[in-house]
Design an enzyme around this catalytic site. Sequence first.
Site, short mmCIF file in Angstrom:
data_model
loop_
_atom_site.label_atom_id
_atom_site.label_comp_id
_atom_site.label_asym_id
_atom_site.label_seq_id
_atom_site.Cartn_x
_atom_site.Cartn_y
_atom_site.Cartn_z
N GLU A 1 18.70 -7.92 -121.49
CA GLU A 1 18.86 -8.77 -120.31
C GLU A 1 20.23 -8.49 -119.72
O GLU A 1 21.26 -8.70 -120.39
CB GLU A 1 18.72 -10.24 -120.66
N THR B 1 15.70 -22.16 -114.32
CA THR B 1 17.06 -22.52 -114.68
C THR B 1 17.67 -23.47 -113.64
O THR B 1 17.11 -23.68 -112.56
CB THR B 1 17.95 -21.27 -114.76
N ARG B 2 18.82 -24.02 -113.99
CA ARG B 2 19.54 -24.88 -113.04
C ARG B 2 19.88 -24.11 -111.78
O ARG B 2 19.80 -24.64 -110.67
CB ARG B 2 20.81 -25.43 -113.70
N PHE B 3 20.26 -22.86 -111.92
CA PHE B 3 20.57 -22.04 -110.75
C PHE B 3 19.35 -21.91 -109.84
O PHE B 3 19.45 -22.03 -108.62
CB PHE B 3 21.03 -20.65 -111.21
N ASP C 1 24.08 -10.55 -108.84
CA ASP C 1 24.91 -10.76 -107.65
C ASP C 1 24.30 -9.97 -106.48
O ASP C 1 24.13 -8.75 -106.58
CB ASP C 1 26.33 -10.28 -107.92
N ASP D 1 30.19 -3.75 -119.58
CA ASP D 1 29.39 -3.14 -118.53
C ASP D 1 28.00 -2.78 -119.06
O ASP D 1 27.88 -1.98 -120.00
CB ASP D 1 30.10 -1.89 -118.00
#
Length: 214
Positions: free
Chosen positions: A47, A192-194, A121, A99
């Site tokens: 992940e 998820t909360r996001f 992102d 990374d």
Amino acid sequence: MSGRQIAALEQLWPVYGLRVADAAPVDPAGLFDPAGLFGRRAPLVVEIGSGMGDTTVEMAAADPDRDYLAVEVHTPGIANLLDLVHRRDLGNVRIAEGDALDLIDLLAPGSLDAVHIFFPDPWPKSRHHKRRLIQPAHVARLRARLAVGGTVHCATDWAEYAESMRATLDADPGLVNLHDGYAPRPAHRPVTRFERRALAAGRPIADLVYRRRR
């Protein structure tokens, strides 16, 4: 970080953590064998960008026959995931700091059962698009590490990035879309909360699931 997270980082990192820069090759080809992290050899899910770890923990708990290697750079998220893994007593989760693409390059070709990339992102400004994770060269590196039949599953709440992801994944000759366009929201990917905040703000969620065919 909270006191709980600081304690988790100090006490649990030696048990569950790996710094990508310290991932030591184990053969002359310079490859890293994650079986040493888990103490067993099982299908491996990587992940990329595990955030606070909620999704990682729920999916790993429901999928004990596979190992989950979460890669993250955000220290509070790493600490929170360490705490969650310990509280749930999950033996099939490890956390790598660094990374993700550097780690991917250390893994043997064809060694991954799945790659999960949830809400990366979006780098919305045009001049920053080159920083996006889902771009042709990166996808080729990910696909090379997937076993034939392995999957890459992406999710985003950024519509323009969803279209860019889909175009990039469609263009890879070794991947095939498992759905006619975007995938129905998989029940096995926890909300998820996001994601709830994104939905409350009116941003629809796009899932994309592709399989390595050759």
